[in-house]
Design a protein around this motif. Sequence first.
Motif, PDB file in Angstrom:
ATOM      1  N   THR A 106       8.206 -30.572   4.003  1.00  0.00           N
ATOM      2  CA  THR A 106       8.491 -31.158   5.147  1.00  0.00           C
ATOM      3  C   THR A 106       8.958 -30.256   6.511  1.00  0.00           C
ATOM      4  OG1 THR A 106       9.329 -33.297   4.249  1.00  0.00           O
ATOM      5  CG2 THR A 106       9.672 -33.081   6.487  1.00  0.00           C
ATOM      6  N   LEU A 108      10.335 -29.011   9.728  1.00  0.00           N
ATOM      7  CA  LEU A 108      11.693 -29.341  10.270  1.00  0.00           C
ATOM      8  C   LEU A 108      11.780 -28.823  11.866  1.00  0.00           C
ATOM      9  CD1 LEU A 108      14.288 -28.379   7.784  1.00  0.00           C
ATOM     10  CD2 LEU A 108      13.359 -30.576   8.144  1.00  0.00           C
ATOM     11  N   ALA A 109      12.403 -29.589  12.629  1.00  0.00           N
ATOM     12  CA  ALA A 109      12.142 -29.177  14.083  1.00  0.00           C
ATOM     13  C   ALA A 109      12.526 -27.929  14.605  1.00  0.00           C
ATOM     14  CB  ALA A 109      13.246 -30.240  14.673  1.00  0.00           C
ATOM     15  N   ASN A 110      13.567 -27.178  13.665  1.00  0.00           N
ATOM     16  CA  ASN A 110      14.112 -25.823  14.083  1.00  0.00           C
ATOM     17  C   ASN A 110      12.919 -24.971  13.485  1.00  0.00           C
ATOM     18  OD1 ASN A 110      14.546 -26.047  11.239  1.00  0.00           O
ATOM     19  ND2 ASN A 110      16.516 -25.568  11.441  1.00  0.00           N
ATOM     20  N   GLY A 111      11.734 -25.415  12.882  1.00  0.00           N
ATOM     21  CA  GLY A 111      10.760 -24.263  12.341  1.00  0.00           C
ATOM     22  C   GLY A 111      11.012 -24.121  10.748  1.00  0.00           C
ATOM     23  N   TYR A 113      11.465 -25.079   6.674  1.00  0.00           N
ATOM     24  CA  TYR A 113      10.694 -26.096   5.707  1.00  0.00           C
ATOM     25  C   TYR A 113      11.513 -26.643   4.914  1.00  0.00           C
ATOM     26  CZ  TYR A 113       6.258 -24.500   8.023  1.00  0.00           C
ATOM     27  OH  TYR A 113       5.301 -24.131   8.947  1.00  0.00           O
ATOM     28  N   THR A 134      15.442 -25.776   1.620  1.00  0.00           N
ATOM     29  CA  THR A 134      15.175 -25.504   2.926  1.00  0.00           C
ATOM     30  C   THR A 134      15.101 -24.012   3.237  1.00  0.00           C
ATOM     31  OG1 THR A 134      16.428 -27.401   3.758  1.00  0.00           O
ATOM     32  CG2 THR A 134      15.891 -25.804   5.484  1.00  0.00           C
TER      33      THR A 134
END
Length: 430
Positions: A106, A108-111, A113, A134
Amino acid sequence: MRLMTKLGLKTWLASCLIAAGGAAHAQLNVLVTGVGSTQFPIATANFANETATPQPISKIVRDDLARSGKFNNIDVGNTTVSETDSVDLGGWKAKGADAFVAGSVTPLANGEYQIRFKLYDTVKQQNLGGLELTTPASGLRMTAHKVADYIYDKLLGTRGVFATRLSYVVRSGNRYLLQVSDSDGQDVHVALSSPEPIISPVWSPDGTRVAYVSFEKKKPIVYVHDLPTGRRVIISDQKGNNSAPAWSPDGRTLAVALSRTGNTQIFAVNADGTGLRRLSQSTSIDTEPAYSPDGQSIYFTSDRGGQPQIYRMPAQGESAGAAQRVTFSGSYNTSPRVSPDGKTLAYISRVGGAFKLYELDLASGVATALTDTIHDESPSFAANGQYILYATQVNGRGVLAAVSTDGRTRQILSVPGGSVREPSWGPFMQ
């Protein structure tokens, strides 16, 4: 590296220069031959959403498992299964898989995964757990290796070493490169580039530093290199040769081989370069030290009996107890390295003019040849003790090789068009 005589260092360097070609900075290619006596059949489905990531997570996991020689990957075709999906375990068992892996990636918004996966036992119809990890994009390969390590541990009961690293030396044009890579030879980083030879790299116990010998000042000097910062410290620049560094298990001390007294002897020095003290006390050549895992002993090569053999002395030196000979099979044995559990010694034995990798059961004294090559050197145990990395030659070119300690699985790691040597297998990462 062969026993260090007064002329041995120059002779070895000459052979290194002849053997080393103009290899460009490149990934290691890995060729696997042989398999374990039994293989665990496993199916790893394609992870959901992984096509949107820079790295194919499930493929890296499958490649790791196959490389170990202990798993048989059941073909999953184009099947994609998330860890949240309902899994037909009976169906996968019918396809021959005793275990099944499902997962997802997935963004994530901060770049970063997020990787999630679950491992299933299809025979007992059980969920064996999983992880949620993460990572930034740069850490995707290492995260995939951690997934494979989890699977290896859960199914075989032994910690995997896919998420460990290798160091080795490549000759690139007129420069020597100390490179660090993942255990599969990928994700290569150059720690040091020098116009002069670099030899004998060895990892610190915490995996953050590498000690090595560099000739950049036209003589062999021992350095400790901090990998995260690139900062280097000279540990030993004594008169004569400074060679063969070996870390103590606590990372506070290094044993080194120095010729400052004339004949090469074993010394200890603190990891900041202070507190030099002599350990071996012979009039012969003592070199290639290696600490036992408990830190109580040092194994080393010596010709004090007339021919190179492996001895063991107290870590405090021969003033605390006489050195005892360890190898008795063969007339020429060098390069000792002790397994992580302290039960096995890997070393190089000259047999009929060939240099071959052997392992010695320290309790029984039984020695076993592990290879069919003839130019083996520089053995290094994997952190779980199940594999040994070493340097050898194939078709006249320097390559790295790894063999399982049962001798059944072998890997050849090579740089296209060039030579590579001086391997060291790193520790478990914290």
